[in-house]
Design an enzyme around this catalytic site. Structure first.
Site, PDB file in Angstrom:
ATOM      1  N   THR A   3       0.804  -1.132   0.013  1.00 32.44           N
ATOM      2  CA  THR A   3      -0.052  -0.032  -0.021  1.00 32.44           C
ATOM      3  C   THR A   3       0.797   1.209   0.161  1.00 32.44           C
ATOM      4  OG1 THR A   3      -1.758   1.250   1.065  1.00 32.44           O
ATOM      5  CG2 THR A   3      -0.330  -0.097   2.520  1.00 32.44           C
TER       6      THR A   3
ATOM      7  N   ASN B  34      -0.698   4.224   0.853  1.00 33.30           N
ATOM      8  CA  ASN B  34      -1.516   5.050   1.790  1.00 33.30           C
ATOM      9  C   ASN B  34      -0.761   5.141   3.214  1.00 33.30           C
ATOM     10  OD1 ASN B  34      -3.472   5.589   4.103  1.00 33.30           O
ATOM     11  ND2 ASN B  34      -5.222   4.928   2.591  1.00 33.30           N
TER      12      ASN B  34
ATOM     13  N   GLY C 205      -1.627   6.442   6.163  1.00 32.07           N
ATOM     14  CA  GLY C 205      -2.463   6.189   7.168  1.00 32.07           C
ATOM     15  C   GLY C 205      -2.227   4.611   7.290  1.00 32.07           C
TER      16      GLY C 205
ATOM     17  N   ASP D 255      -7.570  -4.344   1.641  1.00 28.47           N
ATOM     18  CA  ASP D 255      -8.743  -3.500   0.879  1.00 28.47           C
ATOM     19  C   ASP D 255      -9.512  -3.403   1.848  1.00 28.47           C
ATOM     20  OD1 ASP D 255      -8.942  -2.459  -1.693  1.00 28.47           O
ATOM     21  OD2 ASP D 255     -10.908  -3.060  -1.506  1.00 28.47           O
ATOM     22  N   SER D 256     -10.117  -2.074   2.031  1.00 26.55           N
ATOM     23  CA  SER D 256     -11.276  -1.837   3.053  1.00 26.55           C
ATOM     24  C   SER D 256     -12.206  -0.724   2.634  1.00 26.55           C
ATOM     25  CB  SER D 256     -10.541  -1.457   3.991  1.00 26.55           C
ATOM     26  OG  SER D 256      -9.613  -0.354   3.945  1.00 26.55           O
TER      27      SER D 256
ATOM     28  N   PHE E 119      -7.782   8.233   9.781  1.00 30.71           N
ATOM     29  CA  PHE E 119      -7.672   8.682   8.419  1.00 30.71           C
ATOM     30  C   PHE E 119      -9.102   8.810   8.023  1.00 30.71           C
ATOM     31  CE2 PHE E 119      -7.621   5.112   5.854  1.00 30.71           C
ATOM     32  CZ  PHE E 119      -7.126   3.892   6.758  1.00 30.71           C
TER      33      PHE E 119
ATOM     34  N   TYR F 289     -12.760   8.184   6.727  1.00 30.87           N
ATOM     35  CA  TYR F 289     -13.963   8.762   7.595  1.00 30.87           C
ATOM     36  C   TYR F 289     -14.117   8.579   8.915  1.00 30.87           C
ATOM     37  CZ  TYR F 289     -15.379   7.670   2.602  1.00 30.87           C
ATOM     38  OH  TYR F 289     -15.476   7.753   1.166  1.00 30.87           O
ATOM     39  N   ASP F 290     -12.827   8.399   9.408  1.00 28.98           N
ATOM     40  CA  ASP F 290     -12.641   8.358  11.041  1.00 28.98           C
ATOM     41  C   ASP F 290     -13.605   9.442  11.896  1.00 28.98           C
ATOM     42  OD1 ASP F 290     -11.584   5.836  10.917  1.00 28.98           O
ATOM     43  OD2 ASP F 290      -9.731   6.400  11.320  1.00 28.98           O
TER      44      ASP F 290
ATOM     45  N   ARG G   4      -9.310  -3.365  10.367  1.00 26.12           N
ATOM     46  CA  ARG G   4      -8.047  -3.640  10.018  1.00 26.12           C
ATOM     47  C   ARG G   4      -7.326  -4.278  10.872  1.00 26.12           C
ATOM     48  NH1 ARG G   4      -7.553   0.824   8.381  1.00 26.12           N
ATOM     49  NH2 ARG G   4      -8.068   0.400   6.302  1.00 26.12           N
TER      50      ARG G   4
END
Ligand code: IMP
Length: 200
Positions: A11, A13, A15, A72-73, A155, A157-158, A184
């Site tokens: 990844t 990303n 975060g 993937d989330s 990060f 939508y948190d 996660r």
């Protein structure tokens, strides 16, 4: 299969990199990460979290020649028919920022009653080997959406996601608190158990 001595983190990303390294800090492996180096770009063309997690893990494992872990989330909002789901990162457009995605989500649920704003994060974590083998684990974290975002942690939508049993948003939890209950955290801990079990 066993836990490989070296694992690439599939990844870019930041975060996610930070969270995954913290969640897996006890794994006795050397991590290769995308921090400031040339890293394979894998397109997320799958229709499911599982497909995309495997695409990313296989893609990076093949290019780098070492086993790779990917997740993937996404967030699934019941009032939006389970959306944005697998499209969570691109909800407001192909190159949308976290802030743009969050704003669109809040606009879409603005007229939904508080009790109807139930949602969940879902995560599929995968480990793939350059020879094509793979192991997959999945988990969810139930919660609800609030209309006034709060907190600076996490990060995506948190700031608008309140996990079940909490009054604080995911962005108001410490890193350790988030990882203990998050989709996660749970998916990666399950993946770690599968990898260790396969090695017995
Ligand atoms: P992907 O797994 O790279 O497709 O991205 C998943 C997207 O889902 C992220 O960009 C976020 O928008 C959202 N998401 C996934 N996990 C989290 C989380 O733990 N907190 C907030 N947003 C998340």
């Amino acid at each position: 299969m066993a836990l490989p001595p070296e694992l690439a983190l599939a990844t870019k990303n930041l975060g996610k990199i930070q969270e995954i390294l913290a969640i897996c800090s006890e794994w006795p492996v050397k991590w290769l990460t995308a921090d400031g180096v040339d890293w394979p770009d894998i397109e997320e063309t799958g229709d499911t979290y599982r497909d995309n997690a495997l695409l990313k893990a296989h893609g990076v494992a093949r290019v780098l020649g070492v086993p790779a872990v990917a997740d993937d989330s996404g967030i699934e909002v019941d009032a939006l028919g389970g959306g944005p789901g697998v499209r969570s990162a691109r909800f407001a457009g192909e190159h949308a920022t976290d802030r743009e995605n969050l704003s669109l989500l809040l606009a879409r649920v603005a007229d939904v009653d508080e009790g109807e704003r139930t949602a969940r994060y879902r995560c599929v974590a995968a480990c793939a080997w350059p020879d094509g083998r793979a192991v997959v684990a999945e988990a969810a974290c139930e919660g609800r959406i609030i209309l006034q975002p709060r907190g600076d942690g996490g990060f995506g939508y948190d700031p608008a996601f309140v996990p079940e049993g909490e009054t604080r948003t995911m962005a108001q939890l410490s890193e350790g608190e988030k990882n203990a209950i998050s989709h996660r955290g749970k998916a990666l801990r399950a993946l770690g158990e599968l990898l260790r079990k396969d090695g017995d």
